[in-house]
Design an enzyme around this catalytic site. Structure first.
Site, PDB file in Angstrom:
ATOM      1  N   GLY A 103     -27.965  37.702 -21.116  1.00  0.00           N
ATOM      2  CA  GLY A 103     -27.604  37.847 -22.519  1.00  0.00           C
ATOM      3  C   GLY A 103     -28.672  37.441 -23.511  1.00  0.00           C
ATOM      4  O   GLY A 103     -28.420  37.425 -24.710  1.00  0.00           O
ATOM      5  N   CYS A 104     -29.847  37.111 -23.045  1.00  0.00           N
ATOM      6  CA  CYS A 104     -30.946  36.758 -23.947  1.00  0.00           C
ATOM      7  C   CYS A 104     -31.778  38.004 -24.211  1.00  0.00           C
ATOM      8  O   CYS A 104     -31.994  38.806 -23.305  1.00  0.00           O
ATOM      9  CB  CYS A 104     -31.828  35.669 -23.338  1.00  0.00           C
ATOM     10  N   SER A 105     -32.265  38.161 -25.441  1.00  0.00           N
ATOM     11  CA  SER A 105     -33.108  39.332 -25.734  1.00  0.00           C
ATOM     12  C   SER A 105     -34.473  39.193 -25.062  1.00  0.00           C
ATOM     13  O   SER A 105     -35.071  40.178 -24.665  1.00  0.00           O
ATOM     14  CB  SER A 105     -33.254  39.530 -27.233  1.00  0.00           C
TER      15      SER A 105
END
Length: 141
Positions: free
Chosen positions: A53-55
């Site tokens: 879920g991290c860019s």
């Protein structure tokens, strides 16, 4: 286990400096915090240590010794790496039970990261905190 060349800074110490800075200097402070993170060996940057879920790509690898948690972490983005350093300053080398009981998001709230940084940079913070809390819960049992 901590790097004696760069002793970890407390969240209070970091906030004291952060609070007096304008937004450009806050970015620089976060980048400096990220640069001071203990090196994470490339061999530990695997799918299993990747935070979802991290860019940017973020890896967190927990270790435990005598009930105390120590995290190695890294990112391929400088600001994100600084955010990781900020999160870790709240939990690094603490007893697993203390980390499990800690309100990490609450401890970071005063930094107002959602208003200081783009949503892309902050969207993964809850996932990183959840991973740290799950790890602490596992070791605290």
């Amino acid at each position: 286990m901590t790097d004696t060349a760069h002793p970890p800074r407390s969240l209070d110490d970091i906030f004291e400096e952060y609070d007096f800075l304008d937004s450009d200097d806050r970015y620089r402070l976060l980048i400096d915090l990220g640069r001071a993170l203990e090196d994470m060996p490339d061999a530990l940057k695997t799918d299993a240590t990747l935070v979802r879920g991290c860019s940017a790509s973020v890896w967190v690898y927990p270790t435990e010794q005598d009930g105390t948690l120590h995290f190695l972490a890294d990112s391929n983005a400088a600001i994100t790496k600084g955010i990781i350093a900020l999160v870790l300053s709240a939990v690094q080398d603490q007893p697993a039970q203390a980390v499990a009981d800690m309100d990490i998001a609450g401890a970071l709230a005063r930094f107002d990261l959602k208003n200081q940084l783009s949503s892309n940079r902050t969207q993964g913070i809850p996932n990183m905190i959840a991973l740290i809390k799950q790890t602490a819960d596992r070791y605290a049992r």
